[in-house]
Design an enzyme around this catalytic site. Structure first.
Site, short mmCIF file in Angstrom:
data_model
loop_
_atom_site.label_atom_id
_atom_site.label_comp_id
_atom_site.label_asym_id
_atom_site.label_seq_id
_atom_site.Cartn_x
_atom_site.Cartn_y
_atom_site.Cartn_z
N LYS A 45 0.82 -1.23 0.00
CA LYS A 45 0.00 0.00 0.00
C LYS A 45 0.85 1.27 0.00
O LYS A 45 0.31 2.37 -0.10
CB LYS A 45 -0.93 0.02 1.23
CG LYS A 45 -1.99 -1.08 1.19
CD LYS A 45 -3.08 -0.86 2.22
CE LYS A 45 -4.19 -1.88 2.05
NZ LYS A 45 -5.22 -1.81 3.09
N LYS A 47 2.26 2.58 2.48
CA LYS A 47 2.25 3.20 3.81
C LYS A 47 1.99 2.13 4.87
O LYS A 47 1.33 1.12 4.58
CB LYS A 47 1.23 4.33 3.90
CG LYS A 47 -0.16 3.94 3.51
CD LYS A 47 -1.09 5.12 3.39
CE LYS A 47 -2.42 4.63 2.82
NZ LYS A 47 -3.26 5.62 2.26
N1 CTP Z 1 -14.66 -6.74 5.04
C1 CTP Z 1 -16.05 -6.80 4.96
N2 CTP Z 1 -16.80 -5.66 5.16
C2 CTP Z 1 -16.21 -4.48 5.43
C3 CTP Z 1 -14.78 -4.41 5.52
C4 CTP Z 1 -14.03 -5.57 5.32
O1 CTP Z 1 -16.62 -7.88 4.70
N3 CTP Z 1 -16.95 -3.39 5.59
C5 CTP Z 1 -13.87 -7.96 4.80
C6 CTP Z 1 -12.99 -7.85 3.55
O2 CTP Z 1 -13.69 -8.20 2.38
C7 CTP Z 1 -11.87 -8.84 3.86
C8 CTP Z 1 -11.76 -8.76 5.39
O3 CTP Z 1 -12.97 -8.14 5.87
O4 CTP Z 1 -12.26 -10.16 3.48
C9 CTP Z 1 -10.54 -7.95 5.84
O5 CTP Z 1 -10.64 -6.68 5.27
P1 CTP Z 1 -9.52 -5.57 5.27
O6 CTP Z 1 -9.05 -5.28 3.88
O7 CTP Z 1 -8.49 -5.88 6.27
O8 CTP Z 1 -10.38 -4.30 5.81
P2 CTP Z 1 -11.02 -3.03 5.10
O9 CTP Z 1 -11.81 -2.32 6.13
O10 CTP Z 1 -11.76 -3.42 3.82
O11 CTP Z 1 -9.73 -2.17 4.74
P3 CTP Z 1 -9.45 -1.05 3.62
O12 CTP Z 1 -10.47 0.04 3.77
O13 CTP Z 1 -8.06 -0.58 3.91
O14 CTP Z 1 -9.57 -1.76 2.29
#
Ligand code: CTP
Length: 140
Positions: A45, A47
């Site tokens: 990413k 960062k």
């Molecule tokens: N996930 C989910 N619903 C959300 C956020 C995450 O179902 N609102 C799921 C993702 O699809 C993944 C897992 O949780 O299978 C881990 O997600 P991760 O990428 O660590 O978190 P995010 O909140 O999606 O992070 P970012 O905004 O940085 O993408």
């Protein structure tokens, strides 16, 4: 259902979307989280995460839906961690259904078939994510 469930992710700023996701994973069996390392997140990413690997791991281990947390040792090549876990199913949020998950994880459908591993998408929780939380904080 007694299956071994593998899921990979960063799980930074652990939130309700993560909880919903892990709860649904746990309906299928024991959930093993392959947690991205700080080094891999920095590389991927550009960062670092807000919470360190140890901090993210501590929160996941306290989550009632998680059986164990392992480091995603291979980084972009998740096959190393998957071969250690030997899961019945890999589960991910449906946000991945629109992206190239195979490329992201470094495996092919043939590779999964050879090992008898299923791949499942479950509905993504709208309106909350690590990115969304960072935005909310920035707007304060
Ligand atoms: N996930 C989910 N619903 C959300 C956020 C995450 O179902 N609102 C799921 C993702 O699809 C993944 C897992 O949780 O299978 C881990 O997600 P991760 O990428 O660590 O978190 P995010 O909140 O999606 O992070 P970012 O905004 O940085 O993408």
């Amino acid at each position: 259902m007694g299956l071994i469930v593998y899921t990979g992710g960063t799980f930074d700023l652990f939130h309700a979307g993560h909880v919903n996701f892990l709860e649904r994973c746990a309906q299928f069996g024991d959930v093993i989280v392959s947690l991205n390392t700080d080094e891999f997140i920095q590389e991927y990413k550009g960062k670092p995460p807000i919470m360190t690997y140890e901090e993210r791991k501590a929160v996941l281990q306290a989550c009632t839906w998680v059986s164990s947390v392992i480091p995603n040792v291979g980084g972009a090549d998740s096959t190393t961690a998957i071969e250690l876990v030997e899961p019945d199913v890999i589960i991910i949020g449906s946000d991945w259904a629109k992206k190239n998950y195979y490329k992201q994880m470094g495996f092919t459908q043939e590779w999964l078939d050879e090992r008898d591993i299923a791949l499942m998408y479950i509905p993504y929780t709208q309106g909350i994510s690590t990115t969304e939380l960072k935005k909310r904080i920035a707007e304060r």
